[in-house]
Design an enzyme around this catalytic site. Sequence first.
Site, PDB file in Angstrom:
ATOM      1  N   LYS A 113       1.405  -0.921  -0.662  1.00 29.48           N
ATOM      2  CA  LYS A 113      -0.218   0.109   0.502  1.00 29.48           C
ATOM      3  C   LYS A 113       0.872   1.401  -0.372  1.00 29.48           C
ATOM      4  O   LYS A 113       2.012   0.953   0.568  1.00 29.48           O
ATOM      5  CB  LYS A 113      -1.239  -0.131   1.391  1.00 29.48           C
ATOM      6  CG  LYS A 113      -2.277   0.571   1.016  1.00 29.48           C
ATOM      7  CD  LYS A 113      -2.803   0.211   0.225  1.00 29.48           C
ATOM      8  CE  LYS A 113      -4.386   0.527   0.681  1.00 29.48           C
ATOM      9  NZ  LYS A 113      -5.604  -0.171  -0.611  1.00 29.48           N
TER      10      LYS A 113
HETATM   11  N1  GLU Z   1      -6.917  -0.340  -3.438  1.00 29.38           N
HETATM   12  C1  GLU Z   1      -7.896  -1.041  -3.643  1.00 29.38           C
HETATM   13  C2  GLU Z   1      -8.099  -2.379  -2.511  1.00 29.38           C
HETATM   14  O1  GLU Z   1      -8.130  -2.078  -1.491  1.00 29.38           O
HETATM   15  C3  GLU Z   1      -7.132  -1.492  -4.975  1.00 29.38           C
HETATM   16  C4  GLU Z   1      -6.063  -2.922  -5.147  1.00 29.38           C
HETATM   17  C5  GLU Z   1      -5.269  -3.024  -6.437  1.00 29.38           C
HETATM   18  O2  GLU Z   1      -6.180  -2.463  -7.385  1.00 29.38           O
HETATM   19  O3  GLU Z   1      -3.991  -3.409  -6.212  1.00 29.38           O
HETATM   20  O4  GLU Z   1      -8.222  -3.118  -3.254  1.00 29.38           O
END
Ligand code: GLU
Length: 423
Positions: A113
Site C-alpha cells: 500500500k
Molecule cells: N485500492 C484497492 C484495494 O484496496 C485496489 C488495489 C489494487 O487494485 O491493486 O483493494
Amino acid sequence: MACEEAANPAAINPREMALQQLAESAERIGLEEAIHKKLAQPKRIVVVSIPTQMDDGRVEVFTGYRVQHSMERGPCKGGIRYHPDVTLDEVIALAMWMTWKTAVVNIPYGGAKGGVVCDPKSMSEGELERMTRRYTSELVEVIGPEKDIPAPDVYTNEKVMAWIMDTYSMNKGYVVPAVVTGKPLALGGSRGRSEATGRGCVFVIEEALRVKGMSPQGATMAVQGFGNAGTVTARLAEEIGFKVIAVSDSRGAVYNPDGLDVAALIEHKQQTGYVTGFAEAEEIPRDDVLTVECDVLVPAALGGVITKENAAQIRAKIIAEAANGPTTPDAQKILDENGIFVLPDILANAGGVTVSYFEWVQSLQSYFWSEEDVNRSLRNVMVQAFHDVYQRAEAAGLNMRDAALDVGVSRVAQAQRLRGIYP
Ligand code: GLU
C-alpha cells in the site's frame, strides 16, 4: 475518486488491529511461530519526502509511504491513497490486508500500500500532478511490473495512475504500462476496472443472499460513502432489484424508504459535489446511514466507522465492507452477538484488485479482453472466494471475517513454507 471521506478516523490503531487479527488467525490455524513472526513485519517500508512546487510559488514538502508487506505469492500489489489522515501505521495495516485479500481471491500477488499525507481536495490539478510525479520518481527503484504494482485507492484515480505510468516510463526510457493498474483505457487500462470494486461487492452480496435464503428483489440497502465503490455498488444493486434507501457522503445523508433513484442521485452528486439537496429524499444526519433498518449495509468510505459505540444500533442483516477496515474488532463482537452476517473487506472489496490483476495480465501481453470477459472472470473469482470463505466459516464455526483471514493467511503460509527462508 475511489472512495468518500468518512466521519470519524479509526479509534483503534489500524496496525495493532491487523496484528491482532493475524495473531488470532495464527492461533486458529496452528501457524508456525517463524512464519507468524515473518508475516507480522512488512518486507519493506519506504518513506520519502516529496518537495512540490505549489501554484503560488511556495514549495511544500509532503510525506509519502510505500509499504511492501509480502511477496510470498507474487509481486506486491496495492493502491495509493491521498488523504490528510494517512499515517505509516495505517499504510502498514492496509498493506497487510492486501496480502490476505490477494490470497483470498487467489491471485498471484503479495500485498502493498502507498499513501501521501496531503489534502487533495484543496490542491489544484497541477499541484497533484507535480506531487504524484515526484512521489513516483522517489519510488522508481522499488516499484515495477515484477516488483510492486500500484493502483487507485482513496482520492486517487485513473488520472493519477496515468501520471505514475508516464513518470515511471520516462525514467526507464520505454513505455511500461504494467507498472500500475486502474489506468485510463487509452493507456492500456482494463475494461471494467473502474467498476470492479462495486461489481465484485455485489457478486458476493448475491452469494450471501443465496446462502441466507434471501432475494435481492425488493431487498433494501444503505450505502455509507458515495465515491467510486459506493456509487457502483448502489447502481448495480438497484439493477438486480434492491431498493437503495439511504446514502451518505462526507457532508450528509439522504433517505427515501421507497428507494432512491440511484442514477439521478449520482448525477446530482456530480453536479453539486454532494448527495445532500437531492429533491426526492429526506435529509438525515450523516451517521444515521449506518443505523437505518435495511437488509444490506455497505460501508464504502474510510476505516474505523463501525465501532463499539454504534455497532449495537446497526439494524442491517448483512454488512458488505466495500471500504478497507470499516469495522473495529470490538464492533465485530457486537455484530456477531446480534447475528449480523459481515462480508469482510478482504473478500467484499477484492473485486478491485482482481480486475487489477486482469489489467496487469492484459498490459503484459498487450492483448485486451472484452468487458463481458472481464466481468465473467470477475464473477467466477468472487463466487469461488465467497464459497472458500463460507466453507471455512461453516466448518470451523467462525464469522466470515475470521474465516477469510484464515483462508488468506493459510495460502500465504503455504507459499512461505514451500519457498523457505533465504538463505
Ligand atoms: N485500492 C484497492 C484495494 O484496496 C485496489 C488495489 C489494487 O487494485 O491493486 O483493494
